[in-house]
Design an enzyme around this catalytic site. Structure first.
Site, PDB file in Angstrom:
ATOM      1  N   HIS A 175       0.383   4.784  -2.366  1.00 12.16           N
ATOM      2  CA  HIS A 175       0.331   5.519  -1.887  1.00 12.16           C
ATOM      3  C   HIS A 175       1.320   6.873  -2.381  1.00 12.16           C
ATOM      4  O   HIS A 175       0.745   7.870  -2.645  1.00 12.16           O
ATOM      5  CB  HIS A 175       0.249   5.782  -0.757  1.00 12.16           C
ATOM      6  CG  HIS A 175      -1.204   5.186  -0.217  1.00 12.16           C
ATOM      7  ND1 HIS A 175      -1.639   5.561   1.212  1.00 12.16           N
ATOM      8  CD2 HIS A 175      -2.144   4.137  -0.383  1.00 12.16           C
ATOM      9  CE1 HIS A 175      -3.491   5.409   0.912  1.00 12.16           C
ATOM     10  NE2 HIS A 175      -3.574   4.438  -0.168  1.00 12.16           N
ATOM     11  N   HIS A 213      -6.184  -5.790  -2.607  1.00 10.56           N
ATOM     12  CA  HIS A 213      -6.909  -6.437  -1.395  1.00 10.56           C
ATOM     13  C   HIS A 213      -6.941  -7.206  -0.664  1.00 10.56           C
ATOM     14  O   HIS A 213      -8.537  -8.187  -0.261  1.00 10.56           O
ATOM     15  CB  HIS A 213      -7.940  -5.034  -1.249  1.00 10.56           C
ATOM     16  CG  HIS A 213      -8.119  -4.154  -1.279  1.00 10.56           C
ATOM     17  ND1 HIS A 213      -8.807  -2.849  -2.258  1.00 10.56           N
ATOM     18  CD2 HIS A 213      -6.290  -3.029  -0.720  1.00 10.56           C
ATOM     19  CE1 HIS A 213      -8.068  -2.195  -1.981  1.00 10.56           C
ATOM     20  NE2 HIS A 213      -7.459  -1.911  -1.320  1.00 10.56           N
ATOM     21  N   ARG A 220       0.564  -1.283   0.116  1.00  8.65           N
ATOM     22  CA  ARG A 220      -0.388   0.121  -0.049  1.00  8.65           C
ATOM     23  C   ARG A 220       1.045   1.653   0.011  1.00  8.65           C
ATOM     24  O   ARG A 220       0.070   2.068  -0.441  1.00  8.65           O
ATOM     25  CB  ARG A 220      -1.199   0.282   1.410  1.00  8.65           C
ATOM     26  CG  ARG A 220      -2.027   1.030   1.541  1.00  8.65           C
ATOM     27  CD  ARG A 220      -3.187   1.248   2.389  1.00  8.65           C
ATOM     28  NE  ARG A 220      -4.354   2.210   2.180  1.00  8.65           N
ATOM     29  CZ  ARG A 220      -4.253   3.097   3.304  1.00  8.65           C
ATOM     30  NH1 ARG A 220      -3.631   2.494   4.176  1.00  8.65           N
ATOM     31  NH2 ARG A 220      -5.300   3.357   3.268  1.00  8.65           N
ATOM     32  N   ASN A 268      -3.941   8.060   5.083  1.00  8.75           N
ATOM     33  CA  ASN A 268      -2.630   7.903   6.252  1.00  8.75           C
ATOM     34  C   ASN A 268      -2.386   8.181   7.034  1.00  8.75           C
ATOM     35  O   ASN A 268      -1.685   6.531   6.998  1.00  8.75           O
ATOM     36  CB  ASN A 268      -1.348   8.231   5.200  1.00  8.75           C
ATOM     37  CG  ASN A 268      -1.620   8.419   3.459  1.00  8.75           C
ATOM     38  OD1 ASN A 268      -1.817   7.270   2.437  1.00  8.75           O
ATOM     39  ND2 ASN A 268      -1.125   9.202   2.932  1.00  8.75           N
TER      40      ASN A 268
END
Ligand code: HEM
Ligand code: NAG
Ligand code: NAG
Ligand code: NAG
Ligand code: NAG
Ligand code: NAG
Ligand code: NAG
Ligand code: NAG
Ligand code: NAG
Ligand code: NAG
Ligand code: NAG
Ligand code: NAG
Ligand code: NAG
Length: 352
Positions: free
Chosen positions: A72, A199, A68, A100
């Site tokens: 990001h 995911h 992740r 975040n």
């Protein structure tokens, strides 16, 4: 004689032009290269891998955290390590933006990889590349999925908390919003669906699903989303109180079928109305995205092949290369502005 000397000259000119064209990408630093550190820091990738493996052995949740982190980083100002910069007295950084803070994690793993790499090769390997390598290493540990990571990214010096909201998709997006959000980064619908397969591991905080998914659906406080299996909704309601916020420290798995293995079962979950977030289940609501969900659910090998390619594509978003940016010494702070670091860095990059 004159003719042949002339052709020789022409040939030489053509050959040097061709050489120049070949070298241009390196001189201008456009594009990334697999094995960018082969000569300047041959152990870079294995040192990062060791740091990730060590952290994973202690705490396997670092794997989803690192994957992740890469996403990001790349979606906000490109893959430039901007997500790693700490906030300070004059700037609120990306890592403190609502998407975040407090959920993004794995920063300590990047720090330890950076320390190992700095000890081996001073001021050579960017923090942005370490994030890209670490995401690959996390996928290998969590799903035996690996790929060659093009590298040569350089580190940015700007990190603004507000830019997270404008660039990272929230969990209440519908399919068309998700498609548009990825298109903004030049990623296709298929790449969006394929990357959502990340995911398949990791968790979400209860606050992500309380408003509009397991409670307060359509503004009805006691209703849950009808696209969510009702028995699963009961289970989630037992874990997540309705007043949970993003900072309530309770989390639930993103993939109920194989929560800790990076695989295609996430897509099977979507087919069975077992997706955790609105944005996950939304992939079943559009003919084009649901077709990709079904094809990924049906064929693990096909999804893995697409996932590797899509991770490489995501890793190319708005990268800094060549003499752009810098090689940060500490991934959490920009280099102090003496300019010496920049000079050293440009000498290093001109060795190519
Ligand atoms: C498609 C749009 C996406 C949305 C709306 C979305 C949203 C979210 C949200 C809200 C969370 C929960 C964070 C928390 O509360 O702890 C999450 C977790 C996660 N996301 Fe995404 N995400 C998306 C795409 C991606 C992509 C492209 C990747 C990577 C390739 C990714 C990797 C992850 C991982 C691994 C986790 C688990 C993190 C952990 O366990 O700490 N996501 N995502
Ligand atoms: C680095 O070495 C690897 C493995 O030998 C090779 O695949 C790659 O092309 C090399 N890259 C560069 C830029 O030398
Ligand atoms: C091991 O993981 C825990 C969290 O699960 C963390 O607090 C701790 O710092 C980690 N230790 C090492 C040596 O990485
Ligand atoms: C705060 O951080 C930003 C980058 O994130 C940097 O440009 C700035 O110099 C820092 N300011 C201070 C006072 O350290
Ligand atoms: C690393 O490089 C910096 C300059 O970029 C220099 O000041 C420092 O002494 C170097 N450290 C080592 C251990 O070589
Ligand atoms: C991991 O994947 C490789 C090739 O993709 C395969 O040869 C190997 O058997 C797999 N290992 C495990 C433990 O599944
Ligand atoms: C960030 O966004 C919020 C809300 O959109 C706004 O109130 C705030 O002024 C912004 N801050 C900066 C530094 O742009
Ligand atoms: C998705 O959300 C946008 C913004 O709320 C809305 O305009 C659009 O109609 C929605 N699309 C679908 C298919 O529900
Ligand atoms: C997407 O591609 C267009 C056209 O090549 C380019 O101008 C734009 O900068 C790219 N956007 C991103 C986020 O990579
Ligand atoms: C419930 O949803 C409505 C609109 O859908 C919203 O205005 C309200 O703030 C939500 N309530 C809570 C407690 O989040
Ligand atoms: C709200 O949801 C509950 C549970 O699904 C349902 O029984 C009730 O009728 C709904 N109320 C309204 C006003 O729709
Ligand atoms: C949420 O509600 C529970 C009772 O259901 C209560 O114990 C808790 O303090 C509340 N938390 C917050 C943040 O309001
Ligand atoms: C699964 O996908 C792989 C790779 O695309 C392909 O070679 C294979 O034939 C597919 N298997 C099935 C059963 O469709």
């Amino acid at each position: 004689m004159a003719f042949s000397a002339c052709s020789m000259l022409k040939l030489i000119t053509m050959v040097s032009m061709a050489l120049l064209l070949l070298l241009l990408p390196y001189v201008h630093g456009q594009g990334l290269t697999v094995g960018f550190y082969n000569n300047t820091c041959p152990n870079a990738e294995s040192l990062v891998q060791q740091a990730v493996a060590k952290a994973f052995a202690n705490d396997s949740t670092v794997a989803p955290g690192l994957i992740r982190l890469f996403f990001h980083d790349c979606f906000v100002r490109g893959c430039d390590g901007s997500v790693l910069l700490d906030s300070n007295s004059t700037n609120s950084a990306e890592k403190d933006g609502p998407p975040n803070n407090p959920s993004l994690h794995g920063f300590e793993v990047i720090d330890s990889a950076k320390s190992a790499v700095e000890a081996a090769c001073n001021a050579t390997v960017s923090c942005a590349d370490i994030v890209a390598f670490a995401a690959r290493d996390a996928a290998a540990l969590a799903g035996n999925i690996t790929w060659a990571v093009p590298s040569g990214r350089r580190d940015g010096s700007v990190s603004i908390a507000n830019e997270t909201l404008a660039n990272l998709p929230p969990s209440n997006f519908n399919a068309s919003q998700l498609i548009q959000n990825f298109a903004n980064k030049n990623l296709t619908l298929d790449e969006m669906v394929t990357l959502s397969g990340a995911h398949s591991i990791g968790v979400a905080h209860c606050g992500v699903i309380t408003n509009g998914r397991i409670y307060n659906f359509s503004g009805n406080a006691s209703a849950f989303d009808p696209t969510l299996s009702s028995s699963y909704a009961d289970l989630l309601r037992n874990k997540c109180p309705s007043n949970s916020t993003l900072s309530t420290p309770i989390t639930v798995g993103l993939d109920i079928i194989t929560p800790n293995v990076l695989d295609n079962r996430y897509y099977t979950g979507l087919q069975l109305n077992l997706a955790l977030m609105t944005s996950d289940q939304a992939l079943m609501t559009n003919v084009n995205t649901s077709a990709e969900v079904n094809s990924n659910a049906n064929n693990q090998t096909a999804w893995v092949e697409k996932f590797k390619k899509a991770m490489v594509r995501m890793g190319n978003i708005e990268v800094l290369t060549g003499t752009q940016g810098e090689i940060r010494k500490n991934c959490r702070v920009v280099n102090s502005g003496s300019g010496i670091g920049l000079v050293v860095d440009s000498i290093v990059s001109h060795e190519y």
